[in-house]
Structure formats: C-alpha cells, structure tokens
Design an enzyme around this catalytic site. Structure first.
Site, PDB file in Angstrom:
ATOM      1  N   HIS A   1     -12.092  13.743 -44.718  1.00  0.00           N
ATOM      2  CA  HIS A   1     -13.242  12.843 -44.790  1.00  0.00           C
ATOM      3  C   HIS A   1     -13.472  12.530 -46.266  1.00  0.00           C
ATOM      4  O   HIS A   1     -13.464  13.443 -47.102  1.00  0.00           O
ATOM      5  CB  HIS A   1     -14.484  13.498 -44.195  1.00  0.00           C
ATOM      6  CG  HIS A   1     -14.242  14.121 -42.850  1.00  0.00           C
ATOM      7  ND1 HIS A   1     -14.047  13.369 -41.712  1.00  0.00           N
ATOM      8  CD2 HIS A   1     -14.128  15.413 -42.458  1.00  0.00           C
ATOM      9  CE1 HIS A   1     -13.840  14.179 -40.676  1.00  0.00           C
ATOM     10  NE2 HIS A   1     -13.880  15.429 -41.107  1.00  0.00           N
TER      11      HIS A   1
ATOM     12  N   CYS B   1      -1.136  26.959 -36.861  1.00  0.00           N
ATOM     13  CA  CYS B   1      -0.937  28.177 -36.079  1.00  0.00           C
ATOM     14  C   CYS B   1       0.476  28.688 -36.370  1.00  0.00           C
ATOM     15  O   CYS B   1       1.311  27.990 -36.952  1.00  0.00           O
ATOM     16  CB  CYS B   1      -1.135  27.909 -34.594  1.00  0.00           C
ATOM     17  SG  CYS B   1       0.133  26.861 -33.873  1.00  0.00           S
TER      18      CYS B   1
ATOM     19  N   SER C   1      -0.938  22.401 -35.407  1.00  0.00           N
ATOM     20  CA  SER C   1      -2.397  22.305 -35.210  1.00  0.00           C
ATOM     21  C   SER C   1      -2.935  20.985 -35.785  1.00  0.00           C
ATOM     22  O   SER C   1      -2.721  19.964 -35.162  1.00  0.00           O
ATOM     23  CB  SER C   1      -3.189  23.520 -35.687  1.00  0.00           C
ATOM     24  OG  SER C   1      -2.997  24.603 -34.774  1.00  0.00           O
TER      25      SER C   1
END
Lengths: 135, 135
Positions: free
Chosen positions: B73, B88, B68
C-alpha cells in the site's frame, strides 16, 4: 487522539484446529463467498479480490479493501487457516471493524486454537507543538 | 531442523521517507511492474495478482504466490509504503527468498527509514518421540 493517515492496525491470526465445515478450507468458491460476506458484514469496502485454488485442495486469496487488505491461506489437511486483516485509519479509526471481521471469521472456521497477534502499522502523528490554552 | 508445512515467515515493513522515483508510489502500472520484477528476481512463484489505483494518486495491491503473498500500500503524499511479504515453508524454507525480496524493494523505493518486523507463522513441528540412537 490524533491518528496519522498512514497509521493502521494489522491482525495476524493463526487459526489452528478449525472444526467448521471442511469445504470452507478446501475449495475456492465457498471460502471466497464466506470471506466476502464477512467483510461486507464488518462494513469494510471491497475494491477487488483474487483467489487461487490449489489442487486437489487448499486455497489462497486476498480481498483488497479501500482500508487495505484481507489475506487468507488454508491448509485443510492440517485444519489450519492463516489470516491477515490490515486496516489503515485514513479517514477514521477502523480498528473495531477489523476486530469484528476477525471474530466473525474465527466463528465461521470454528477454530479451537486461534493465535492472534496485533501490530500497529505506520507512524503515529505527534501532537502539534503550538497547541496552547487560551484561558 | 524439521519445518512444519504450515509454518512460515512474515516480513512487515513500514517504509518511511521513500526518496525513490515518486511515480512508483503514485501510479499502478510502474508499481505493479516493479513488484512483479522483484518477486520474479527472488525466485518466488506468482499465481495471480491484483492492483487498485486510488485517485488521483496512491496504489494498493497484492501478488498471490504459491508460497503465500506480497501485499503493498502506498501513500505518495507521505512518501510512505506499507509492505507485507509472507512465505510458507510448504516444500522448502523460503525465508532467504523473502529477505531478498524485501531488500530489493527497500532499494527500489529508496526508503531512508525502513521499520521491519519479522513474525513466524504456523506451528513448529515437534520432533517425533520415537527417535533413538541405535549405537
């Protein structure tokens, strides 16, 4: 309300039973085009993007935003899409843009069972202690 | 336990008070190198990556995984990092790898106040109805 520069909103959407056009979930080009179109329609600012085609079908991708990111993963054989929309509130509260984008993408995939979780990210700013009434 | 192919684990980490080397939060090259190194150490599979430098400081980036994605940030002026790790369980339960990666990155940023939320994604598989005891 004072909003901290680090504060943001994350929308996590598990989109079950997607009854829209199956090629949107299967192939990179139509999925990327739809996501970019929806992000632009929501007035969010794209700084980069990356999508990967799984063989024979299924796509994983991300759009980097000035406001944070959109991430998407598709399981066409299960008509399932996993979607994340994360916007920070660096210069403004971008929650309405994020909600608009979420609504648009649910419509495009025609998910009959969207399961949505909203999570506040970052630290809320405390009101300064030296606020006084001058009256 | 039967695990659905669409099921996964998302770790959302708001890393406050990051007291590690500040250039990790400020500049693209060291942040990208640290993230890629940590992902590889956790035995997760990179399929693509994209990082963007904000001027003068601050970085936003994502690593697309076969499992996935990782999104990050940074707000160096607030010593804050927002981190998402989503795996996943398509071929195996990848939760332990995700937790190892999270622990590693918290150590690298030396966050003194990590705030972590764990979210299950996708639909759990129901046990088949035709399981019977033959005794």
């Amino acid at each position: 309300m004072i909003v901290s520069p680090t504060q943001g909103l994350q929308l996590m959407a598990d989109l079950f039973d997607c009854q829209g056009e199956l090629h949107l979930l299967q192939k990179l080009a139509p999925l990327r085009a739809a996501c970019i179109d929806a992000v632009q329609a929501a007035d969010l600012s794209i700084v980069d993007q990356s999508f990967h085609q799984f063989e024979p079908i299924g796509v994983t991708g991300v759009i980097l935003l000035a406001e944070s990111h959109v991430a998407i993963h598709t399981w066409p054989e299960h008509r399932f899409v996993s979607l994340d929309i994360y916007v920070c509130h660096f210069s403004a509260d971008n929650s309405a843009k994020a909600e608009r984008l979420l609504h648009d993408l649910i419509q495009r995939f025609s998910s009959q069972q969207p399961n949505i979780t909203r999570q506040t990210r970052g630290r809320p700013t405390r009101r300064p202690n030296n606020v006084t009434n001058s009256a």
